[in-house]
Design a protein around this motif. Structure first.
Motif, PDB file in Angstrom:
ATOM      1  N   ARG A   7       0.083  14.725   7.186  1.00  0.00           N
ATOM      2  CA  ARG A   7       0.234  13.269   7.272  1.00  0.00           C
ATOM      3  C   ARG A   7      -0.413  12.691   8.531  1.00  0.00           C
ATOM      4  O   ARG A   7      -1.211  11.745   8.443  1.00  0.00           O
ATOM      5  CB  ARG A   7       1.711  12.899   7.221  1.00  0.00           C
ATOM      6  N   GLU A  44      -3.665  10.055   8.570  1.00  0.00           N
ATOM      7  CA  GLU A  44      -3.329   8.634   8.719  1.00  0.00           C
ATOM      8  C   GLU A  44      -4.507   7.768   9.165  1.00  0.00           C
ATOM      9  O   GLU A  44      -4.630   6.626   8.707  1.00  0.00           O
ATOM     10  CB  GLU A  44      -2.127   8.461   9.644  1.00  0.00           C
ATOM     11  N   LEU A  46       0.851  -1.181   0.000  1.00  0.00           N
ATOM     12  CA  LEU A  46       0.000   0.000   0.000  1.00  0.00           C
ATOM     13  C   LEU A  46       0.891   1.236   0.000  1.00  0.00           C
ATOM     14  O   LEU A  46       1.926   1.271   0.676  1.00  0.00           O
ATOM     15  CB  LEU A  46      -0.921   0.011   1.219  1.00  0.00           C
ATOM     16  N   ARG A  47       0.490   2.249  -0.759  1.00  0.00           N
ATOM     17  CA  ARG A  47       1.293   3.457  -0.908  1.00  0.00           C
ATOM     18  C   ARG A  47       0.351   4.640  -1.053  1.00  0.00           C
ATOM     19  O   ARG A  47      -0.329   4.803  -2.062  1.00  0.00           O
ATOM     20  CB  ARG A  47       2.178   3.317  -2.152  1.00  0.00           C
ATOM     21  N   ASP A  48       0.287   5.467  -0.016  1.00  0.00           N
ATOM     22  CA  ASP A  48      -0.571   6.641  -0.029  1.00  0.00           C
ATOM     23  C   ASP A  48       0.281   7.897  -0.164  1.00  0.00           C
ATOM     24  O   ASP A  48       1.394   7.970   0.371  1.00  0.00           O
ATOM     25  CB  ASP A  48      -1.402   6.711   1.251  1.00  0.00           C
ATOM     26  N   THR A  89      -7.806   1.647   4.337  1.00  0.00           N
ATOM     27  CA  THR A  89      -7.731   1.083   2.991  1.00  0.00           C
ATOM     28  C   THR A  89      -7.558  -0.429   2.991  1.00  0.00           C
ATOM     29  O   THR A  89      -8.186  -1.136   2.190  1.00  0.00           O
ATOM     30  CB  THR A  89      -6.581   1.745   2.205  1.00  0.00           C
ATOM     31  N   LEU A 147      -3.594   4.384  -7.882  1.00  0.00           N
ATOM     32  CA  LEU A 147      -3.396   5.581  -7.064  1.00  0.00           C
ATOM     33  C   LEU A 147      -4.571   6.525  -7.265  1.00  0.00           C
ATOM     34  O   LEU A 147      -4.523   7.446  -8.081  1.00  0.00           O
ATOM     35  CB  LEU A 147      -2.077   6.260  -7.456  1.00  0.00           C
ATOM     36  N   LEU A 175      -6.117   6.741   6.049  1.00  0.00           N
ATOM     37  CA  LEU A 175      -5.280   5.844   5.258  1.00  0.00           C
ATOM     38  C   LEU A 175      -5.319   4.425   5.801  1.00  0.00           C
ATOM     39  O   LEU A 175      -5.235   3.457   5.039  1.00  0.00           O
ATOM     40  CB  LEU A 175      -3.839   6.353   5.229  1.00  0.00           C
ATOM     41  N   TYR A 187      -1.595  -0.396  -4.283  1.00  0.00           N
ATOM     42  CA  TYR A 187      -2.736   0.521  -4.259  1.00  0.00           C
ATOM     43  C   TYR A 187      -2.473   1.601  -3.218  1.00  0.00           C
ATOM     44  O   TYR A 187      -1.707   1.418  -2.272  1.00  0.00           O
ATOM     45  CB  TYR A 187      -4.052  -0.189  -3.922  1.00  0.00           C
ATOM     46  N   GLY A 188      -3.127   2.721  -3.437  1.00  0.00           N
ATOM     47  CA  GLY A 188      -3.068   3.805  -2.475  1.00  0.00           C
ATOM     48  C   GLY A 188      -3.978   4.939  -2.880  1.00  0.00           C
ATOM     49  O   GLY A 188      -4.563   4.937  -3.972  1.00  0.00           O
ATOM     50  N   VAL A 189      -4.112   5.899  -1.983  1.00  0.00           N
ATOM     51  CA  VAL A 189      -4.898   7.096  -2.265  1.00  0.00           C
ATOM     52  C   VAL A 189      -3.952   8.280  -2.400  1.00  0.00           C
ATOM     53  O   VAL A 189      -2.933   8.371  -1.699  1.00  0.00           O
ATOM     54  CB  VAL A 189      -5.966   7.365  -1.184  1.00  0.00           C
ATOM     55  N   VAL A 245       0.125  11.992   0.408  1.00  0.00           N
ATOM     56  CA  VAL A 245      -0.656  13.037   1.073  1.00  0.00           C
ATOM     57  C   VAL A 245       0.222  14.269   1.266  1.00  0.00           C
ATOM     58  O   VAL A 245       1.459  14.171   1.265  1.00  0.00           O
ATOM     59  CB  VAL A 245      -1.181  12.555   2.440  1.00  0.00           C
TER      60      VAL A 245
END
Length: 481
Positions: free
Chosen positions: A247, A251, A238-240, A257, A294, A254, A276-278, A242
Protein backbone atom coordinates in the motif's frame (compact mmCIF):
# COMPACT_ATOMS: atom_id res chain seq x y z
CA UNK A 1 -54.46 -42.30 -5.34
CA UNK A 2 -55.77 -38.85 -4.64
CA UNK A 3 -53.15 -36.10 -4.22
CA UNK A 4 -53.93 -34.06 -1.17
CA UNK A 5 -50.87 -31.73 -1.25
CA UNK A 6 -51.19 -28.72 -3.57
CA UNK A 7 -47.41 -28.31 -3.61
CA UNK A 8 -46.90 -31.96 -4.58
CA UNK A 9 -49.56 -31.76 -7.30
CA UNK A 10 -47.93 -28.62 -8.71
CA UNK A 11 -44.48 -30.23 -8.74
CA UNK A 12 -45.72 -33.33 -10.53
CA UNK A 13 -47.66 -31.28 -13.07
CA UNK A 14 -44.56 -29.17 -13.77
CA UNK A 15 -42.48 -32.30 -14.28
CA UNK A 16 -45.10 -33.73 -16.63
CA UNK A 17 -45.19 -30.47 -18.59
CA UNK A 18 -41.41 -30.56 -18.99
CA UNK A 19 -41.58 -34.09 -20.36
CA UNK A 20 -44.28 -33.16 -22.89
CA UNK A 21 -42.41 -30.01 -24.02
CA UNK A 22 -39.17 -31.94 -24.44
CA UNK A 23 -40.95 -34.52 -26.57
CA UNK A 24 -41.99 -32.06 -29.27
CA UNK A 25 -39.06 -29.62 -29.40
CA UNK A 26 -36.03 -30.15 -31.65
CA UNK A 27 -32.68 -30.94 -29.96
CA UNK A 28 -31.13 -27.98 -28.07
CA UNK A 29 -28.46 -26.10 -29.96
CA UNK A 30 -26.08 -23.20 -29.34
CA UNK A 31 -27.44 -19.89 -30.58
CA UNK A 32 -26.04 -16.38 -31.01
CA UNK A 33 -27.08 -12.91 -32.07
CA UNK A 34 -24.93 -13.02 -35.19
CA UNK A 35 -22.00 -10.88 -34.12
CA UNK A 36 -19.57 -10.87 -37.08
CA UNK A 37 -16.61 -11.81 -34.86
CA UNK A 38 -18.35 -13.98 -32.24
CA UNK A 39 -21.37 -15.49 -34.06
CA UNK A 40 -22.37 -17.71 -31.11
CA UNK A 41 -22.02 -15.01 -28.45
CA UNK A 42 -25.17 -13.50 -26.98
CA UNK A 43 -28.63 -15.01 -27.26
CA UNK A 44 -31.84 -13.95 -29.00
CA UNK A 45 -35.27 -13.55 -27.49
CA UNK A 46 -34.80 -11.65 -24.26
CA UNK A 47 -33.32 -8.52 -22.71
CA UNK A 48 -31.49 -8.86 -19.38
CA UNK A 49 -32.38 -6.18 -16.83
CA UNK A 50 -30.24 -7.34 -13.90
CA UNK A 51 -27.88 -10.01 -12.62
CA UNK A 52 -27.62 -11.06 -8.98
CA UNK A 53 -24.45 -13.16 -8.57
CA UNK A 54 -23.52 -15.09 -5.43
CA UNK A 55 -20.12 -16.77 -5.01
CA UNK A 56 -18.66 -18.79 -2.14
CA UNK A 57 -14.85 -18.64 -2.28
CA UNK A 58 -12.50 -21.06 -0.51
CA UNK A 59 -9.23 -20.78 -2.42
CA UNK A 60 -8.17 -19.92 -5.95
CA UNK A 61 -7.85 -23.55 -7.05
CA UNK A 62 -11.27 -24.77 -5.96
CA UNK A 63 -14.50 -24.20 -7.94
CA UNK A 64 -16.72 -21.64 -6.25
CA UNK A 65 -20.29 -22.58 -5.35
CA UNK A 66 -22.44 -20.00 -7.11
CA UNK A 67 -26.00 -18.89 -7.74
CA UNK A 68 -26.88 -16.68 -10.71
CA UNK A 69 -30.24 -14.91 -10.68
CA UNK A 70 -31.27 -13.13 -13.88
CA UNK A 71 -34.20 -10.76 -14.25
CA UNK A 72 -35.09 -10.17 -17.87
CA UNK A 73 -37.95 -9.57 -20.26
CA UNK A 74 -38.75 -11.58 -23.35
CA UNK A 75 -38.74 -9.77 -26.68
CA UNK A 76 -40.25 -12.72 -28.52
CA UNK A 77 -42.13 -15.89 -27.61
CA UNK A 78 -39.71 -18.53 -26.32
CA UNK A 79 -39.97 -22.27 -25.82
CA UNK A 80 -36.34 -22.44 -24.72
CA UNK A 81 -33.90 -19.96 -23.19
CA UNK A 82 -30.25 -20.01 -24.17
CA UNK A 83 -27.64 -18.64 -21.80
CA UNK A 84 -23.92 -18.41 -22.49
CA UNK A 85 -22.16 -20.61 -19.91
CA UNK A 86 -19.23 -23.02 -19.80
CA UNK A 87 -16.48 -24.00 -17.36
CA UNK A 88 -18.87 -24.82 -14.53
CA UNK A 89 -21.30 -27.53 -13.44
CA UNK A 90 -25.02 -26.81 -13.13
CA UNK A 91 -26.98 -28.51 -10.36
CA UNK A 92 -30.41 -26.94 -10.91
CA UNK A 93 -32.30 -24.28 -12.85
CA UNK A 94 -35.61 -22.51 -12.40
CA UNK A 95 -37.60 -20.27 -14.72
CA UNK A 96 -40.24 -18.04 -13.15
CA UNK A 97 -40.15 -20.08 -9.96
CA UNK A 98 -40.65 -23.51 -11.56
CA UNK A 99 -37.99 -26.18 -12.23
CA UNK A 100 -36.57 -26.10 -15.76
CA UNK A 101 -34.76 -28.77 -17.71
CA UNK A 102 -31.18 -27.84 -18.61
CA UNK A 103 -28.58 -29.17 -20.99
CA UNK A 104 -25.31 -27.91 -22.44
CA UNK A 105 -24.98 -27.27 -26.17
CA UNK A 106 -21.58 -25.96 -27.23
CA UNK A 107 -20.86 -23.07 -24.85
CA UNK A 108 -24.58 -22.51 -24.20
CA UNK A 109 -26.70 -23.59 -21.27
CA UNK A 110 -30.15 -24.32 -22.73
CA UNK A 111 -33.14 -24.12 -20.38
CA UNK A 112 -36.55 -25.59 -21.17
CA UNK A 113 -39.19 -24.05 -18.91
CA UNK A 114 -42.30 -25.88 -17.76
CA UNK A 115 -44.39 -23.89 -20.22
CA UNK A 116 -43.57 -21.63 -23.19
CA UNK A 117 -43.04 -17.93 -22.55
CA UNK A 118 -45.04 -15.29 -24.36
CA UNK A 119 -43.56 -12.16 -25.90
CA UNK A 120 -42.94 -9.15 -23.62
CA UNK A 121 -43.24 -11.22 -20.45
CA UNK A 122 -41.20 -11.08 -17.22
CA UNK A 123 -38.43 -13.66 -17.06
CA UNK A 124 -36.84 -14.70 -13.76
CA UNK A 125 -34.06 -17.29 -13.99
CA UNK A 126 -32.17 -18.95 -11.14
CA UNK A 127 -29.19 -21.22 -11.88
CA UNK A 128 -27.22 -23.02 -9.17
CA UNK A 129 -23.79 -23.92 -10.43
CA UNK A 130 -20.06 -23.92 -9.81
CA UNK A 131 -17.64 -21.31 -11.15
CA UNK A 132 -14.24 -22.80 -11.89
CA UNK A 133 -11.14 -20.57 -11.56
CA UNK A 134 -8.88 -23.15 -13.16
CA UNK A 135 -7.90 -22.78 -16.81
CA UNK A 136 -7.01 -19.08 -16.72
CA UNK A 137 -5.78 -19.15 -20.32
CA UNK A 138 -9.42 -19.12 -21.40
CA UNK A 139 -10.11 -15.89 -19.50
CA UNK A 140 -12.68 -15.27 -16.83
CA UNK A 141 -11.26 -15.78 -13.34
CA UNK A 142 -7.61 -14.79 -13.02
CA UNK A 143 -5.74 -16.42 -10.12
CA UNK A 144 -3.53 -13.97 -8.23
CA UNK A 145 -0.88 -14.67 -5.60
CA UNK A 146 -3.49 -14.33 -2.85
CA UNK A 147 -6.88 -14.80 -4.50
CA UNK A 148 -8.79 -14.04 -7.67
CA UNK A 149 -9.72 -11.24 -10.04
CA UNK A 150 -11.75 -11.19 -13.26
CA UNK A 151 -10.73 -10.55 -16.85
CA UNK A 152 -13.78 -11.29 -19.00
CA UNK A 153 -12.97 -9.41 -22.20
CA UNK A 154 -13.98 -10.23 -24.85
CA UNK A 155 -15.91 -13.49 -24.56
CA UNK A 156 -15.08 -14.94 -21.14
CA UNK A 157 -17.77 -13.75 -18.71
CA UNK A 158 -19.74 -16.92 -19.46
CA UNK A 159 -16.81 -18.92 -18.09
CA UNK A 160 -17.66 -17.36 -14.73
CA UNK A 161 -21.47 -17.17 -14.64
CA UNK A 162 -24.46 -17.89 -16.94
CA UNK A 163 -25.30 -14.75 -18.87
CA UNK A 164 -26.15 -13.08 -22.15
CA UNK A 165 -22.48 -12.52 -22.88
CA UNK A 166 -22.50 -9.67 -25.37
CA UNK A 167 -21.96 -5.94 -24.71
CA UNK A 168 -25.14 -5.09 -26.62
CA UNK A 169 -27.18 -6.37 -23.63
CA UNK A 170 -26.13 -4.28 -20.62
CA UNK A 171 -27.70 -4.77 -17.20
CA UNK A 172 -27.44 -3.81 -13.55
CA UNK A 173 -25.36 -6.10 -11.32
CA UNK A 174 -25.40 -7.17 -7.69
CA UNK A 175 -22.50 -9.23 -6.29
CA UNK A 176 -22.68 -11.28 -3.09
CA UNK A 177 -19.40 -12.95 -2.18
CA UNK A 178 -18.49 -15.03 0.87
CA UNK A 179 -14.78 -15.52 1.56
CA UNK A 180 -12.59 -16.64 4.46
CA UNK A 181 -12.06 -14.04 7.17
CA UNK A 182 -8.92 -12.02 6.57
CA UNK A 183 -9.55 -11.63 2.86
CA UNK A 184 -11.08 -8.52 1.28
CA UNK A 185 -13.66 -8.65 -1.50
CA UNK A 186 -14.31 -5.70 -3.80
CA UNK A 187 -16.52 -5.59 -6.90
CA UNK A 188 -17.89 -3.09 -9.39
CA UNK A 189 -20.09 -0.34 -8.04
CA UNK A 190 -20.79 0.57 -4.43
CA UNK A 191 -21.12 -1.52 -1.26
CA UNK A 192 -24.57 -2.80 -0.40
CA UNK A 193 -26.70 -1.15 2.24
CA UNK A 194 -25.40 -3.54 4.92
CA UNK A 195 -21.69 -3.64 5.84
CA UNK A 196 -19.59 -6.76 5.32
CA UNK A 197 -21.01 -9.43 7.62
CA UNK A 198 -18.67 -11.68 9.62
CA UNK A 199 -20.10 -15.12 10.42
CA UNK A 200 -17.71 -17.54 12.08
CA UNK A 201 -14.73 -18.08 9.82
CA UNK A 202 -16.15 -16.25 6.77
CA UNK A 203 -17.20 -12.75 5.76
CA UNK A 204 -19.94 -11.88 3.28
CA UNK A 205 -19.65 -8.83 1.03
CA UNK A 206 -22.24 -7.17 -1.20
CA UNK A 207 -21.79 -4.66 -4.05
CA UNK A 208 -24.15 -3.25 -6.66
CA UNK A 209 -23.77 -1.10 -9.73
CA UNK A 210 -25.76 2.09 -10.17
CA UNK A 211 -25.36 2.05 -13.95
CA UNK A 212 -25.88 -0.78 -16.45
CA UNK A 213 -22.80 -2.77 -17.36
CA UNK A 214 -21.70 -5.19 -20.07
CA UNK A 215 -20.83 -8.69 -18.86
CA UNK A 216 -17.25 -8.35 -20.14
CA UNK A 217 -16.69 -5.49 -17.66
CA UNK A 218 -17.66 -7.34 -14.48
CA UNK A 219 -15.00 -7.38 -11.76
CA UNK A 220 -14.65 -9.22 -8.45
CA UNK A 221 -11.38 -9.00 -6.53
CA UNK A 222 -10.67 -11.41 -3.66
CA UNK A 223 -7.40 -11.26 -1.75
CA UNK A 224 -5.30 -9.82 1.05
CA UNK A 225 -6.00 -6.32 -0.14
CA UNK A 226 -6.06 -2.79 1.17
CA UNK A 227 -8.85 -0.50 -0.02
CA UNK A 228 -7.61 3.07 -0.29
CA UNK A 229 -10.30 5.74 -0.36
CA UNK A 230 -9.96 9.26 -1.74
CA UNK A 231 -11.89 12.04 -3.40
CA UNK A 232 -11.78 13.11 -7.03
CA UNK A 233 -13.25 16.06 -8.92
CA UNK A 234 -16.62 17.39 -7.66
CA UNK A 235 -16.52 14.98 -4.72
CA UNK A 236 -16.28 11.78 -6.81
CA UNK A 237 -15.52 8.81 -4.51
CA UNK A 238 -12.21 7.13 -5.38
CA UNK A 239 -11.54 3.55 -4.31
CA UNK A 240 -8.30 1.75 -5.10
CA UNK A 241 -7.59 -1.91 -4.33
CA UNK A 242 -3.97 -2.93 -3.87
CA UNK A 243 -2.01 -5.73 -2.17
CA UNK A 244 -2.02 -4.76 1.51
CA UNK A 245 1.73 -5.24 1.84
CA UNK A 246 2.40 -2.77 -0.99
CA UNK A 247 0.00 0.00 0.00
CA UNK A 248 2.56 2.62 1.01
CA UNK A 249 4.77 1.99 -2.01
CA UNK A 250 1.84 2.25 -4.43
CA UNK A 251 0.12 5.28 -2.90
CA UNK A 252 2.10 7.82 -5.01
CA UNK A 253 0.61 6.18 -8.10
CA UNK A 254 -2.88 6.12 -6.62
CA UNK A 255 -2.70 9.83 -5.88
CA UNK A 256 -2.41 10.57 -9.59
CA UNK A 257 -5.91 9.32 -10.42
CA UNK A 258 -7.81 12.45 -9.32
CA UNK A 259 -5.68 14.54 -11.68
CA UNK A 260 -6.20 12.06 -14.50
CA UNK A 261 -9.97 12.28 -14.08
CA UNK A 262 -9.88 16.09 -14.05
CA UNK A 263 -7.78 16.01 -17.23
CA UNK A 264 -10.29 13.73 -18.98
CA UNK A 265 -13.28 15.75 -17.81
CA UNK A 266 -11.80 18.89 -19.36
CA UNK A 267 -11.90 17.11 -22.73
CA UNK A 268 -15.02 14.95 -22.74
CA UNK A 269 -17.21 15.98 -19.81
CA UNK A 270 -18.25 14.58 -16.46
CA UNK A 271 -17.04 11.15 -15.36
CA UNK A 272 -20.01 8.82 -16.08
CA UNK A 273 -20.12 6.46 -13.05
CA UNK A 274 -20.62 6.29 -9.29
CA UNK A 275 -16.94 5.90 -8.35
CA UNK A 276 -13.56 4.97 -9.78
CA UNK A 277 -10.36 3.27 -8.79
CA UNK A 278 -7.54 1.02 -9.88
CA UNK A 279 -7.20 -2.64 -8.95
CA UNK A 280 -3.54 -3.62 -8.83
CA UNK A 281 -3.30 -7.42 -8.75
CA UNK A 282 -0.30 -9.66 -8.20
CA UNK A 283 -0.86 -11.56 -11.42
CA UNK A 284 0.69 -11.78 -14.88
CA UNK A 285 -1.93 -11.22 -17.56
CA UNK A 286 -0.09 -9.46 -20.38
CA UNK A 287 -2.72 -6.69 -20.43
CA UNK A 288 -4.53 -4.09 -18.36
CA UNK A 289 -8.34 -4.03 -18.43
CA UNK A 290 -11.03 -1.34 -18.11
CA UNK A 291 -13.44 -3.23 -15.86
CA UNK A 292 -16.21 -0.75 -15.02
CA UNK A 293 -15.37 1.64 -12.14
CA UNK A 294 -12.38 -0.57 -11.14
CA UNK A 295 -9.71 -0.93 -13.81
CA UNK A 296 -7.46 -3.99 -13.55
CA UNK A 297 -3.67 -3.52 -13.68
CA UNK A 298 -0.77 -5.93 -13.39
CA UNK A 299 1.40 -5.28 -10.35
CA UNK A 300 4.49 -5.40 -12.55
CA UNK A 301 3.50 -2.19 -14.34
CA UNK A 302 4.20 -0.28 -11.14
CA UNK A 303 7.32 -2.16 -10.06
CA UNK A 304 9.68 0.52 -11.36
CA UNK A 305 11.55 -1.90 -13.59
CA UNK A 306 11.56 -1.06 -17.29
CA UNK A 307 8.63 1.37 -17.43
CA UNK A 308 9.21 5.14 -17.29
CA UNK A 309 6.77 7.17 -15.21
CA UNK A 310 5.25 8.94 -18.21
CA UNK A 311 4.42 5.60 -19.81
CA UNK A 312 2.74 4.19 -16.69
CA UNK A 313 0.65 7.35 -16.35
CA UNK A 314 -0.42 7.24 -19.97
CA UNK A 315 -1.53 3.60 -19.55
CA UNK A 316 -3.53 4.62 -16.46
CA UNK A 317 -5.21 7.32 -18.58
CA UNK A 318 -5.90 4.76 -21.32
CA UNK A 319 -7.94 2.56 -18.96
CA UNK A 320 -9.62 5.58 -17.40
CA UNK A 321 -10.64 6.88 -20.85
CA UNK A 322 -12.38 3.54 -21.42
CA UNK A 323 -14.85 4.39 -18.66
CA UNK A 324 -16.37 6.83 -21.19
CA UNK A 325 -15.39 4.98 -24.38
CA UNK A 326 -16.26 1.29 -24.12
CA UNK A 327 -17.86 1.14 -20.66
CA UNK A 328 -20.45 3.93 -20.55
CA UNK A 329 -20.77 3.79 -24.34
CA UNK A 330 -20.42 0.11 -25.22
CA UNK A 331 -19.87 -1.31 -28.72
CA UNK A 332 -22.93 -2.45 -30.63
CA UNK A 333 -20.91 -5.33 -32.11
CA UNK A 334 -17.34 -6.45 -31.52
CA UNK A 335 -16.41 -5.03 -34.93
CA UNK A 336 -17.01 -1.63 -33.31
CA UNK A 337 -14.10 -2.29 -30.93
CA UNK A 338 -12.07 0.44 -32.66
CA UNK A 339 -14.35 3.00 -30.99
CA UNK A 340 -13.24 1.68 -27.59
CA UNK A 341 -9.56 1.16 -28.17
CA UNK A 342 -9.04 3.95 -30.68
CA UNK A 343 -10.41 6.55 -28.28
CA UNK A 344 -8.55 5.17 -25.27
CA UNK A 345 -5.32 5.18 -27.31
CA UNK A 346 -6.08 8.72 -28.51
CA UNK A 347 -6.33 10.10 -24.97
CA UNK A 348 -3.36 8.03 -23.84
CA UNK A 349 -1.30 9.61 -26.65
CA UNK A 350 -2.70 13.08 -26.00
CA UNK A 351 -1.75 12.80 -22.32
CA UNK A 352 1.80 11.70 -23.16
CA UNK A 353 2.00 14.62 -25.60
CA UNK A 354 1.07 17.00 -22.78
CA UNK A 355 3.86 15.60 -20.62
CA UNK A 356 6.30 16.54 -23.37
CA UNK A 357 7.67 13.01 -23.66
CA UNK A 358 6.19 11.54 -26.84
CA UNK A 359 4.46 13.96 -29.18
CA UNK A 360 1.07 13.11 -30.62
CA UNK A 361 2.19 13.98 -34.14
CA UNK A 362 5.23 11.72 -33.88
CA UNK A 363 3.12 8.81 -32.65
CA UNK A 364 0.53 9.31 -35.39
CA UNK A 365 3.23 9.61 -38.03
CA UNK A 366 4.76 6.33 -36.87
CA UNK A 367 1.32 4.70 -36.85
CA UNK A 368 0.70 5.95 -40.38
CA UNK A 369 3.93 4.33 -41.51
CA UNK A 370 2.82 0.95 -40.14
CA UNK A 371 -0.90 1.20 -40.86
CA UNK A 372 -0.95 -0.69 -44.16
CA UNK A 373 0.93 -3.58 -42.57
CA UNK A 374 -1.53 -3.68 -39.67
CA UNK A 375 -4.51 -3.66 -42.04
CA UNK A 376 -3.06 -6.51 -44.08
CA UNK A 377 -2.43 -8.60 -40.97
CA UNK A 378 -5.61 -7.98 -39.00
CA UNK A 379 -8.05 -6.21 -41.28
CA UNK A 380 -9.05 -2.52 -41.28
CA UNK A 381 -9.95 -0.96 -37.91
CA UNK A 382 -13.76 -1.16 -38.30
CA UNK A 383 -13.77 -4.59 -39.98
CA UNK A 384 -11.18 -6.64 -38.08
CA UNK A 385 -10.53 -10.25 -38.89
CA UNK A 386 -11.69 -12.82 -36.32
CA UNK A 387 -9.12 -13.88 -33.76
CA UNK A 388 -7.25 -17.10 -34.59
CA UNK A 389 -8.59 -20.23 -32.94
CA UNK A 390 -7.27 -20.63 -29.41
CA UNK A 391 -6.16 -16.99 -29.10
CA UNK A 392 -8.81 -15.46 -26.89
CA UNK A 393 -7.41 -11.93 -27.00
CA UNK A 394 -6.14 -12.12 -30.57
CA UNK A 395 -8.73 -9.55 -31.63
CA UNK A 396 -6.77 -6.82 -29.82
CA UNK A 397 -4.31 -5.97 -32.58
CA UNK A 398 -2.47 -2.71 -33.39
CA UNK A 399 -5.06 -1.81 -36.05
CA UNK A 400 -7.74 -1.25 -33.38
CA UNK A 401 -5.35 0.69 -31.12
CA UNK A 402 -2.95 3.10 -32.84
CA UNK A 403 -4.50 2.29 -36.21
CA UNK A 404 -7.89 3.43 -34.90
CA UNK A 405 -6.44 6.46 -33.11
CA UNK A 406 -5.03 7.41 -36.50
CA UNK A 407 -8.62 7.65 -37.80
CA UNK A 408 -9.45 10.15 -35.04
CA UNK A 409 -6.34 12.14 -35.89
CA UNK A 410 -7.35 12.20 -39.57
CA UNK A 411 -10.87 13.29 -38.63
CA UNK A 412 -9.55 16.17 -36.53
CA UNK A 413 -7.22 17.17 -39.35
CA UNK A 414 -10.18 17.17 -41.77
CA UNK A 415 -12.80 19.08 -39.74
CA UNK A 416 -10.74 21.05 -37.23
CA UNK A 417 -10.15 20.74 -33.49
CA UNK A 418 -13.30 22.60 -32.40
CA UNK A 419 -15.70 20.35 -34.33
CA UNK A 420 -13.76 17.26 -33.26
CA UNK A 421 -14.04 18.22 -29.58
CA UNK A 422 -17.80 18.70 -29.98
CA UNK A 423 -18.09 15.21 -31.46
CA UNK A 424 -16.24 13.68 -28.54
CA UNK A 425 -18.39 15.36 -25.90
CA UNK A 426 -21.62 14.70 -27.70
CA UNK A 427 -20.75 11.05 -28.35
CA UNK A 428 -20.34 10.20 -24.66
CA UNK A 429 -23.28 12.33 -23.49
CA UNK A 430 -25.85 11.12 -26.03
CA UNK A 431 -24.93 7.44 -25.71
CA UNK A 432 -24.25 7.29 -21.96
CA UNK A 433 -25.23 3.95 -20.40
CA UNK A 434 -26.06 2.62 -23.85
CA UNK A 435 -24.55 0.97 -26.93
CA UNK A 436 -23.48 2.54 -30.20
CA UNK A 437 -21.61 1.54 -33.33
CA UNK A 438 -19.56 2.82 -36.23
CA UNK A 439 -22.54 4.05 -38.25
CA UNK A 440 -23.73 6.04 -35.24
CA UNK A 441 -20.32 7.69 -34.96
CA UNK A 442 -20.18 8.58 -38.67
CA UNK A 443 -23.70 10.04 -38.44
CA UNK A 444 -22.89 12.17 -35.39
CA UNK A 445 -19.56 13.33 -36.84
CA UNK A 446 -21.31 14.38 -40.05
CA UNK A 447 -23.84 16.42 -38.09
CA UNK A 448 -21.14 18.28 -36.18
CA UNK A 449 -19.06 18.84 -39.32
CA UNK A 450 -22.07 20.18 -41.22
CA UNK A 451 -21.53 17.75 -44.10
CA UNK A 452 -21.72 14.05 -44.85
CA UNK A 453 -18.40 12.49 -43.85
CA UNK A 454 -19.20 9.00 -45.10
CA UNK A 455 -17.04 9.28 -48.22
CA UNK A 456 -14.14 10.60 -46.14
CA UNK A 457 -14.37 8.14 -43.24
CA UNK A 458 -15.25 4.90 -45.03
CA UNK A 459 -11.76 4.38 -46.55
CA UNK A 460 -10.20 5.05 -43.15
CA UNK A 461 -12.59 2.63 -41.45
CA UNK A 462 -12.86 -0.15 -44.01
CA UNK A 463 -10.17 0.30 -46.65
CA UNK A 464 -7.41 -2.29 -47.18
CA UNK A 465 -4.87 0.54 -47.40
CA UNK A 466 -4.52 3.80 -45.50
CA UNK A 467 -5.81 6.97 -47.22
CA UNK A 468 -3.74 10.17 -47.53
CA UNK A 469 -3.50 12.11 -44.28
CA UNK A 470 -5.18 15.55 -44.44
CA UNK A 471 -2.71 18.34 -43.78
CA UNK A 472 0.31 16.07 -44.17
CA UNK A 473 1.04 15.49 -47.86
CA UNK A 474 4.65 14.77 -46.85
CA UNK A 475 3.48 11.57 -45.14
CA UNK A 476 2.60 10.02 -48.50
CA UNK A 477 5.96 8.28 -48.90
CA UNK A 478 6.28 7.07 -45.32
CA UNK A 479 4.62 3.71 -45.89
CA UNK A 480 7.26 2.80 -48.45
CA UNK A 481 10.16 3.98 -46.34
Amino acid sequence: MQLTSRRLRAALLAAASLTLVAAVLPPPQALGIGDPLFPHLGNPGYDVLSYDLSFAYRDNRTPLDAVTVINARTVQALERINLDFSHGKVSSAEVNGAPARFVSAGEDLVLTPARPLRENAPLHITVRHTSDPRGAADGGWVPTEDGLAMANQADAAHRVFPCNDHPADKALFTFRVTAPAGLTVVANGVPGLLPALRTGSTTSWTYRTLHPMATELAQVSIGRSAVVHGTGPHGLPLRDVVPAADRKRLEPWLQKTAGHIAWMEERVGRYPFENYGVLIARATTGFELETQTLSLFEHGLFSGEGYPEWYVESVMVHELAHQWFGDSVSPRTWSDLWLNEGHATWYEALYADGLGTYSLERRMREAYQRSDQWRAAGGPPAAPKPAPAGEKIGLFRPAVYDGAALILYALRQEIGAAAFDRIERRWVSEHQDSVAGTKDFVRLASQEAGRDLTAFLDPWLYGPTTPPMPGHPEWGGLKKA
